[in-house]
Design a protein around this motif. Structure first.
Motif, PDB file in Angstrom:
ATOM      1  N   GLN A   1       0.823  -1.208   0.000  1.00 33.11           N
ATOM      2  CA  GLN A   1       0.000   0.000   0.000  1.00 33.11           C
ATOM      3  C   GLN A   1       0.861   1.263   0.000  1.00 33.11           C
ATOM      4  OE1 GLN A   1      -3.523   0.007  -0.099  1.00 33.11           O
ATOM      5  NE2 GLN A   1      -3.122  -2.150  -0.536  1.00 33.11           N
ATOM      6  N   ASN A   2       0.281   2.326  -0.494  1.00 31.99           N
ATOM      7  CA  ASN A   2       0.922   3.635  -0.492  1.00 31.99           C
ATOM      8  C   ASN A   2       1.075   4.118   0.946  1.00 31.99           C
ATOM      9  OD1 ASN A   2       0.339   6.759  -0.306  1.00 31.99           O
ATOM     10  ND2 ASN A   2       1.440   6.377  -2.221  1.00 31.99           N
ATOM     11  N   VAL A   3       2.232   4.642   1.282  1.00 34.45           N
ATOM     12  CA  VAL A   3       2.528   5.068   2.651  1.00 34.45           C
ATOM     13  C   VAL A   3       1.525   6.102   3.162  1.00 34.45           C
ATOM     14  CG1 VAL A   3       4.224   6.819   1.944  1.00 34.45           C
ATOM     15  CG2 VAL A   3       4.366   5.803   4.227  1.00 34.45           C
ATOM     16  N   ASP A   4       1.138   7.052   2.345  1.00 36.70           N
ATOM     17  CA  ASP A   4       0.207   8.090   2.797  1.00 36.70           C
ATOM     18  C   ASP A   4      -1.184   7.513   3.069  1.00 36.70           C
ATOM     19  OD1 ASP A   4       2.091  10.207   2.726  1.00 36.70           O
ATOM     20  OD2 ASP A   4       1.821  10.364   0.558  1.00 36.70           O
ATOM     21  N   THR A   5      -1.583   6.545   2.288  1.00 33.90           N
ATOM     22  CA  THR A   5      -2.871   5.879   2.510  1.00 33.90           C
ATOM     23  C   THR A   5      -2.855   5.114   3.825  1.00 33.90           C
ATOM     24  OG1 THR A   5      -3.222   5.663   0.127  1.00 33.90           O
ATOM     25  CG2 THR A   5      -4.510   4.209   1.550  1.00 33.90           C
ATOM     26  N   VAL A   6      -1.761   4.404   4.091  1.00 28.35           N
ATOM     27  CA  VAL A   6      -1.644   3.649   5.340  1.00 28.35           C
ATOM     28  C   VAL A   6      -1.676   4.598   6.529  1.00 28.35           C
ATOM     29  CG1 VAL A   6      -0.172   2.120   6.707  1.00 28.35           C
ATOM     30  CG2 VAL A   6      -0.402   1.747   4.239  1.00 28.35           C
ATOM     31  N   ILE A   7      -0.936   5.680   6.471  1.00 29.82           N
ATOM     32  CA  ILE A   7      -0.924   6.659   7.561  1.00 29.82           C
ATOM     33  C   ILE A   7      -2.324   7.202   7.798  1.00 29.82           C
ATOM     34  CG2 ILE A   7      -0.120   8.964   8.239  1.00 29.82           C
ATOM     35  CD1 ILE A   7       2.528   8.255   6.739  1.00 29.82           C
TER      36      ILE A   7
ATOM     37  N   GLY B   1      -4.281   7.509  14.693  1.00 33.76           N
ATOM     38  CA  GLY B   1      -5.306   7.867  15.674  1.00 33.76           C
ATOM     39  C   GLY B   1      -6.133   6.704  16.187  1.00 33.76           C
ATOM     40  N   ILE B   2      -5.940   5.495  15.675  1.00 30.86           N
ATOM     41  CA  ILE B   2      -6.664   4.338  16.198  1.00 30.86           C
ATOM     42  C   ILE B   2      -6.183   4.077  17.619  1.00 30.86           C
ATOM     43  CG2 ILE B   2      -6.973   1.839  15.988  1.00 30.86           C
ATOM     44  CD1 ILE B   2      -6.865   2.185  12.954  1.00 30.86           C
ATOM     45  N   ARG B   3      -7.139   3.830  18.504  1.00 29.20           N
ATOM     46  CA  ARG B   3      -6.806   3.594  19.911  1.00 29.20           C
ATOM     47  C   ARG B   3      -7.103   2.149  20.281  1.00 29.20           C
ATOM     48  NH1 ARG B   3      -8.668   8.753  23.306  1.00 29.20           N
ATOM     49  NH2 ARG B   3      -8.284   7.212  24.907  1.00 29.20           N
ATOM     50  N   CYS B   4      -6.405   1.648  21.277  1.00 31.49           N
ATOM     51  CA  CYS B   4      -6.607   0.287  21.778  1.00 31.49           C
ATOM     52  C   CYS B   4      -7.197   0.389  23.185  1.00 31.49           C
ATOM     53  CB  CYS B   4      -5.283  -0.468  21.791  1.00 31.49           C
ATOM     54  SG  CYS B   4      -5.438  -2.183  22.358  1.00 31.49           S
ATOM     55  N   GLY B   5      -8.469   0.057  23.303  1.00 30.09           N
ATOM     56  CA  GLY B   5      -9.122   0.158  24.604  1.00 30.09           C
ATOM     57  C   GLY B   5      -9.016   1.571  25.148  1.00 30.09           C
ATOM     58  N   GLY B   6      -8.563   1.725  26.377  1.00 34.96           N
ATOM     59  CA  GLY B   6      -8.422   3.037  26.995  1.00 34.96           C
ATOM     60  C   GLY B   6      -7.078   3.693  26.735  1.00 34.96           C
TER      61      GLY B   6
ATOM     62  N   PRO C   1      -1.645  -0.223  15.348  1.00 32.82           N
ATOM     63  CA  PRO C   1      -1.800   0.452  14.059  1.00 32.82           C
ATOM     64  C   PRO C   1      -1.369   1.927  14.112  1.00 32.82           C
ATOM     65  CG  PRO C   1      -3.740  -0.864  14.527  1.00 32.82           C
ATOM     66  CD  PRO C   1      -2.893  -0.876  15.766  1.00 32.82           C
ATOM     67  N   ASP C   2      -1.705   2.622  15.193  1.00 29.71           N
ATOM     68  CA  ASP C   2      -1.309   4.012  15.347  1.00 29.71           C
ATOM     69  C   ASP C   2       0.209   4.128  15.427  1.00 29.71           C
ATOM     70  OD1 ASP C   2      -1.921   6.868  15.876  1.00 29.71           O
ATOM     71  OD2 ASP C   2      -1.149   6.443  17.889  1.00 29.71           O
ATOM     72  N   GLN C   3       0.853   3.204  16.135  1.00 32.65           N
ATOM     73  CA  GLN C   3       2.308   3.227  16.235  1.00 32.65           C
ATOM     74  C   GLN C   3       2.950   2.991  14.867  1.00 32.65           C
ATOM     75  OE1 GLN C   3       4.478   3.720  19.226  1.00 32.65           O
ATOM     76  NE2 GLN C   3       2.551   4.824  19.509  1.00 32.65           N
ATOM     77  N   LEU C   4       2.351   2.132  14.047  1.00 33.90           N
ATOM     78  CA  LEU C   4       2.859   1.930  12.692  1.00 33.90           C
ATOM     79  C   LEU C   4       2.731   3.225  11.897  1.00 33.90           C
ATOM     80  CD1 LEU C   4       3.970   0.333  10.321  1.00 33.90           C
ATOM     81  CD2 LEU C   4       1.649  -0.593   9.957  1.00 33.90           C
ATOM     82  N   ALA C   5       1.609   3.908  12.031  1.00 32.89           N
ATOM     83  CA  ALA C   5       1.438   5.186  11.334  1.00 32.89           C
ATOM     84  C   ALA C   5       2.503   6.188  11.772  1.00 32.89           C
ATOM     85  CB  ALA C   5       0.036   5.748  11.582  1.00 32.89           C
ATOM     86  N   LEU C   6       2.766   6.273  13.070  1.00 31.70           N
ATOM     87  CA  LEU C   6       3.796   7.185  13.573  1.00 31.70           C
ATOM     88  C   LEU C   6       5.171   6.801  13.037  1.00 31.70           C
ATOM     89  CD1 LEU C   6       2.631   7.539  17.281  1.00 31.70           C
ATOM     90  CD2 LEU C   6       2.358   9.208  15.427  1.00 31.70           C
ATOM     91  N   ALA C   7       5.442   5.498  12.968  1.00 33.95           N
ATOM     92  CA  ALA C   7       6.718   5.025  12.428  1.00 33.95           C
ATOM     93  C   ALA C   7       6.867   5.410  10.961  1.00 33.95           C
ATOM     94  CB  ALA C   7       6.809   3.509  12.585  1.00 33.95           C
ATOM     95  N   LEU C   8       5.790   5.289  10.198  1.00 29.28           N
ATOM     96  CA  LEU C   8       5.829   5.651   8.777  1.00 29.28           C
ATOM     97  C   LEU C   8       6.036   7.150   8.595  1.00 29.28           C
ATOM     98  CD1 LEU C   8       2.963   3.333   7.519  1.00 29.28           C
ATOM     99  CD2 LEU C   8       5.424   3.078   7.033  1.00 29.28           C
TER     100      LEU C   8
END
Length: 83
Positions: free
Chosen positions: A47-53, A58-63, A69-76
């Motif tokens: 996938q295109n990096v900008d699309t993945v980001i 901003g996806i959150r895990c529970g509280g 997924p958010d950490q992957l976006a930050l890494a990208l």
């Protein structure tokens, strides 16, 4: 180019991936929930990096204020800045 990003606030300790010509590949999370992370890696492969980001940022895990997924976006985002 291969990147490794130390995650924070999630079960995984790091995420590694390749970013070549704006395309994400070979995503691998280190630690955490293997099923979800294999699913994420498979869905973003090629996938295109900008699309993945855009999709994962901003996806959150529970509280928690973040997620794998958010950490992957930050890494990208960081990888793009380093280019």
């Amino acid at each position: 180019m291969n990147y490794t990003y130390r995650t924070t606030g999630v079960c995984a300790s790091a995420v590694s991936f390749d970013l070549t010509d704006g395309v994400v590949s070979n995503v691998a999370f280190h630690g955490g929930c293997p099923g979800n992370q294999l699913g994420i890696a498979s869905l973003v492969q090629g996938q295109n990096v900008d699309t993945v980001i855009e999709r994962l940022r901003g996806i959150r895990c529970g509280g928690k204020p973040t997620s794998c997924p958010d950490q992957l976006a930050l890494a990208l985002i960081k990888a793009k800045e380093e280019k």
